[in-house]
Design an enzyme around this catalytic site. Structure first.
Site, PDB file in Angstrom:
ATOM      1  N   GLY A 227       0.798  -1.225   0.000  1.00 56.77           N
ATOM      2  CA  GLY A 227       0.000   0.000   0.000  1.00 56.77           C
ATOM      3  C   GLY A 227       0.825   1.266   0.000  1.00 56.77           C
ATOM      4  O   GLY A 227       0.515   2.234  -0.707  1.00 56.77           O
ATOM      5  N   THR A 264      -7.277 -10.169  13.164  1.00 58.58           N
ATOM      6  CA  THR A 264      -8.314  -9.221  12.754  1.00 58.58           C
ATOM      7  C   THR A 264      -7.751  -8.296  11.683  1.00 58.58           C
ATOM      8  O   THR A 264      -6.639  -7.786  11.815  1.00 58.58           O
ATOM      9  CB  THR A 264      -8.784  -8.413  13.976  1.00 58.58           C
ATOM     10  OG1 THR A 264      -9.235  -9.357  14.943  1.00 58.58           O
ATOM     11  CG2 THR A 264      -9.902  -7.459  13.626  1.00 58.58           C
ATOM     12  N   CYS A 359      16.769   0.849   1.293  1.00 56.80           N
ATOM     13  CA  CYS A 359      17.141  -0.338   2.077  1.00 56.80           C
ATOM     14  C   CYS A 359      18.639  -0.500   2.175  1.00 56.80           C
ATOM     15  O   CYS A 359      19.136  -1.157   3.072  1.00 56.80           O
ATOM     16  CB  CYS A 359      16.550  -1.580   1.451  1.00 56.80           C
ATOM     17  SG  CYS A 359      14.799  -1.422   1.234  1.00 56.80           S
TER      18      CYS A 359
HETATM   19  N1  PLP Z   1       9.478  -5.304  -3.051  1.00 55.62           N
HETATM   20  C1  PLP Z   1       9.840  -4.147  -3.600  1.00 55.62           C
HETATM   21  C2  PLP Z   1      10.205  -4.095  -5.044  1.00 55.62           C
HETATM   22  C3  PLP Z   1       9.898  -2.996  -2.823  1.00 55.62           C
HETATM   23  O1  PLP Z   1      10.268  -1.838  -3.383  1.00 55.62           O
HETATM   24  C4  PLP Z   1       9.542  -3.077  -1.457  1.00 55.62           C
HETATM   25  C5  PLP Z   1       9.658  -1.881  -0.592  1.00 55.62           C
HETATM   26  O2  PLP Z   1      10.711  -1.344  -0.375  1.00 55.62           O
HETATM   27  C6  PLP Z   1       9.145  -4.307  -0.923  1.00 55.62           C
HETATM   28  C7  PLP Z   1       9.122  -5.403  -1.762  1.00 55.62           C
HETATM   29  C8  PLP Z   1       8.720  -4.435   0.515  1.00 55.62           C
HETATM   30  O3  PLP Z   1       7.452  -3.860   0.693  1.00 55.62           O
HETATM   31  P1  PLP Z   1       6.792  -3.593   2.132  1.00 55.62           P
HETATM   32  O4  PLP Z   1       7.435  -2.375   2.656  1.00 55.62           O
HETATM   33  O5  PLP Z   1       5.333  -3.390   1.851  1.00 55.62           O
HETATM   34  O6  PLP Z   1       7.005  -4.793   2.958  1.00 55.62           O
END
Ligand code: PLP
Length: 798
Positions: A227, A264, A359
């Site tokens: 989201g 929930t 990340c």
């Molecule tokens: N996959 C991709 C390509 C993403 O860019 C991200 C978010 O950084 C994720 C997975 C992980 O998503 P979430 O933050 O909803 O766990």
């Protein structure tokens, strides 16, 4: 119960005034209507969807409506949509579902293929989940990276070469760092060309809303969505699982979400994402909505930004292949600027971008995506990602265009960006740069001792890492270079001295191979301020020289004085001693050199080493004697440590070097990183700025300082002075001289986040300045507090 979209406005920008937020691949703000839906679900439709009464049924309606909307958008059946906390959780469910099915099948068929193919540019959520669960469940499965091409798209030939042995394939629809669109149809052809069943997971997080995702036309088994990448809140996402695909829950309990995800439901999140998905459905049907831009508009935005970037940084390299990517991501590298530098400059013009991927910013390694694309190390080190979103406005893009030009001009003004062709509005700002400048990249120092009055300098420890920056500095100001001096030859690489001589168009005036240009041990370079002496300090290498800098007037008056600075190469490092275990080292000579230095240096002499492994910037002889027992014992005038004992301890020390390489270069000495404990961190809140007798120093880079509209953010009667980190060593030498005069003053250091000012504060504390503080959180935290105050003052919900 109108919780769907309101009539007009798209974004609540009250918190984002003038902020250009271009990090939408990391996360997006939340659509105003989505916020409203979440709040409505918390305050009005707060039932539990599993309850059979009216409140529960209302909640269930919202839940199922959002599910249907999600299914419609990706051409799936509503039964195939499972709400989760986000993509990472969805990925776990997919992985566990595959692993459970695999282990069951393996019991019946020993010959089952046992490879998991993972595209090399996959998000860590996929690769790390696989590693984790395979190891935890002790399964005999191996993960194979599938190569990508220069554009970052899956290399189909490589996929073909492994597909026979594959049980599970993980690819993504759109890459989060480069925006590369993977050819799902072609990938599918290869996967389904096999006779054995292969499960296929596609991470669709960055694709939703940006490319058409038709899951009825593709045989994907699991697809994951998040989201907070599409203007819904964090903590909500969904998973598509094809009807026929194996399913195994990751969270078990009350059996919600058809038993695949108990707990929930996060109804505020579900209501919010439902609103966004509804807007996306409308957009797909070409129904315009004020919230989201059309494909054409997004492509226009990309073109505007690329044009501005090219004009500002003529030698820019794009890591995004525009033809094969979504238009909302632009990944690029500019020669001479590492990611963090450009990010700080952009931050100063209120534009938030990312260095590669959010990340990766915690680890110091290069982005695995760019490495997989085989980009040269400099492009990985310098990569910046600009990612805008579907709700970005044209105004924001035009503001960004101006911000990019402003950033380029500020870098040009600060003499860091010679290739910038943009016309300057004003002449260069005259900054006082007289003294010592420290250029530091990848822990290597290059020092420039610059006499602003005669516009001449000498360069000490010329390194390749710092070369671009040093050349810009020299060429921009047309500085005369009187000498380029190495402190020693290197065990693993050639000196960059010759390259400096050539690139700066100099006639090599060296009288020896380290670059000393004088017939005797004194160098009267074209400076009225300093005189330099060379002394041999063999040990780290047998040819090591230490360069001592004396103030000319003192030297002439007294004939002999203590050096103000010493370029000590790798003999003394801040917090350690240089290694003596190379073939070209001499431990006996090292022992003697230390004793000789003790006679020549004053306690307050500023030591400028060739490396800075722990961000000390510079140190003093007094500080090193205090903190380094081996050094102290070796130079004890009354009772020096015996040579044999020194040898034993020094060898033991050198053997402790855990990693002998950093950034591919030999580490030159072991550093005691622990000499400053956490509890001693010199951090203060900004109230301290209101006290009397303070010296406030803004340590941000000059270009950042020039750009920041409100540098006196704290409304001080005397605004902070700017002493960037590369002039901090010079400032330290000034403080050492004035120590008595400033002893009753507090030195307060500031920067954007509090990180650089903390480094500087720690450095000063180490040198014995006890009344030094870094402002916690810097300008960012101060601005946040201000924003939050305004926000809560305006909020209708509290
Ligand atoms: N996959 C991709 C390509 C993403 O860019 C991200 C978010 O950084 C994720 C997975 C992980 O998503 P979430 O933050 O909803 O766990």
């Amino acid at each position: 119960m109108d919780i769907l979209i309101g009539e007009k406005s798209c974004m609540d920008t009250s918190l984002n005034e003038n902020k250009i937020y271009f990090d939408c691949n990391a996360t997006t703000p939340t659509l105003k209507e989505a916020c409203e839906a979440a709040i409505c679900s918390m305050r009005k439709i707060y039932g539990n969807p599993s309850s059979p009464h009216l409140a529960g049924l209302e909640a269930k309606t919202v839940l199922e409506r959002s599910r249907k909307t999600a299914a419609e958008l990706i051409h799936a059946d509503a039964q195939e949509i499972y709400f989760t906390s986000g993509a990472t959780e969805s990925i776990q469910i997919a992985v566990i579902s595959f692993l459970k099915d695999y282990s069951q099948q393996k019991k019946q068929n020993e010959l089952l293929p046992s490879k998991i193919l993972v595209a090399a540019t996959e998000h860590k959520a996929v690769s790390q989940s696989l590693k984790h669960w395979i190891s935890l469940l002790n399964l005999d499965l191996s993960i194979v990276d599938v190569a990508v091409d220069k554009s970052g798209c899956v290399n189909l030939e490589d996929l073909k070469s492994h597909i026979k042995e594959a049980a599970f394939v993980c690819t993504m629809a759109v890459n989060n760092e480069t925006g590369a669109i993977h050819p799902l149809k072609e990938i599918e052809k290869i996967i389904r060309s096999q006779n054995h069943p292969i499960l296929w997971l596609v991470d669709c997080v960055q694709a939703l809303g940006k490319i058409d995702l038709n899951l009825s036309a593709l045989s994907i088994d699991y697809a994951t969505f998040s989201g907070h990448k599409i203007y819904a809140p964090k903590g909500i996402g969904f998973l598509f699982v094809r009807e026929s695909a194996p399913k195994c829950p990751f969270i078990v309990g009350g059996g919600q979400e058809q038993g695949l995800r108990s707990g929930t439901e996060n109804l505020p999140g579900v209501a919010a994402i439902g609103v966004v998905l509804d807007v996306l459905n409308k957009r797909k049907k070409k129904e315009s909505h004020p919230a989201f831009r059309s494909e054409e508009e997004l492509a226009e935005f990309q073109a505007i930004l690329i044009k501005a970037l090219k004009a500002t940084f003529p030698n820019i390299m794009f890591n995004t292949d525009v033809e094969k990517s979504v238009s909302t991501t632009i990944n690029f590298s500019v020669p001479g600027f590492v990611s963090s530098e450009l990010m700080r400059i952009f931050d100063a013009v209120n534009m938030q971008v990312s260095g590669g991927s959010a990340c990766n910013s915690k680890t110091n390694s290069y982005s695995h995506v760019l490495v997989a694309m085989n980009l040269e190390p400099w492009r990985c080190a310098n990569a910046v990602r600009m990612s805008f979103g579907l709700a970005t406005t044209k105004e924001e893009v035009l503001q960004a265009e101006k911000a990019i030009y402003a950033a380029g001009l500020a870098l040009k003004k600060a003499c860091l960006h010679l290739s910038c062709q943009l016309p300057m509005l004003q002449n260069n700002v005259e900054t006082n740069l007289h003294g010592l400048l420290q250029f530091n990249l990848e822990a290597s120092n290059t020092w420039v001792l610059y006499d602003q009055n005669t516009n001449s300098c000498i360069i000490i420890d010329p390194t390749e890492e710092n070369s671009e920056r040093v050349f810009s500095f020299i060429q921009c100001r047309n500085i005369q270079v009187d000498a380029i001096l190495d402190t020693h030859s290197h065990a693993d690489h050639e000196s960059s001295r010759k390259m400096y001589v050539e690139k700066l168009n100099l006639k090599d005036n060296a009288k020896n191979f380290l670059g000393w240009p004088s017939e005797n041990d004194f160098l009267n370079f074209n400076s009225n301020a300093w005189i330099v002496q060379q002394i041999a300090t063999p040990g780290h290498t047998l040819d090591t020289i230490c360069y001592l800098v004396f103030e000319k007037n003192q030297f002439q008056q007294k004939g002999i004085s203590f050096p103000k600075m010493a370029f000590v190469g790798d003999t003394i490092l801040s917090g350690g001693l240089g290694r003596t275990d190379f073939g070209i080292s001499g431990i006996e000579q090292f022992y003697t050199s230390l004793q000789q230095m003790n006679k020549i240096l004053s306690p307050k002499t500023l030591l400028c080493p060739a490396h800075d492994y722990d961000n000390s910037m510079a140190t003093t002889w007094e500080t090193e004697l205090k903190r380094n027992e081996l050094l102290r014992n070796a130079v004890n005038e009354f009772n020096p440590m015996a040579f044999q004992e020194f040898c034993r301890q020094k060898k033991a020390l050198d053997s402790q070097l855990e990693s002998k390489f950093i950034h591919g270069k030999i580490v030159c000495g072991l550093i005691d990183y622990n000499c400053q404990t956490k509890s001693q961190e010199p951090i203060a809140s900004f109230d301290i700025l209101l006290q009397n007798d303070i010296i406030a120093i803004d340590v941000r880079d000059e270009a950042e300082y020039l750009l920041y509209a409100n540098s006196n953010f704290f409304n001080l009667s005397t605004p902070p002075i700017n002493i960037p980190i590369n002039r901090f060593a010079n400032y330290i030498s000034h403080l050492l001289k004035e120590k008595e005069l400033i002893k009753n003053k507090k030195i307060i250091l500031l920067c954007s986040t509090g990180a650089r000012s903390l480094v500087a504060a720690k450095s000063l504390r180490r040198l014995g300045f006890d009344n030094v503080w870094s402002i916690d959180g810097g300008f960012v935290f101060a601005a946040l507090q201000k924003d939050e105050k305004n926000f809560f003052a305006q909020s209708q919900f509290v």
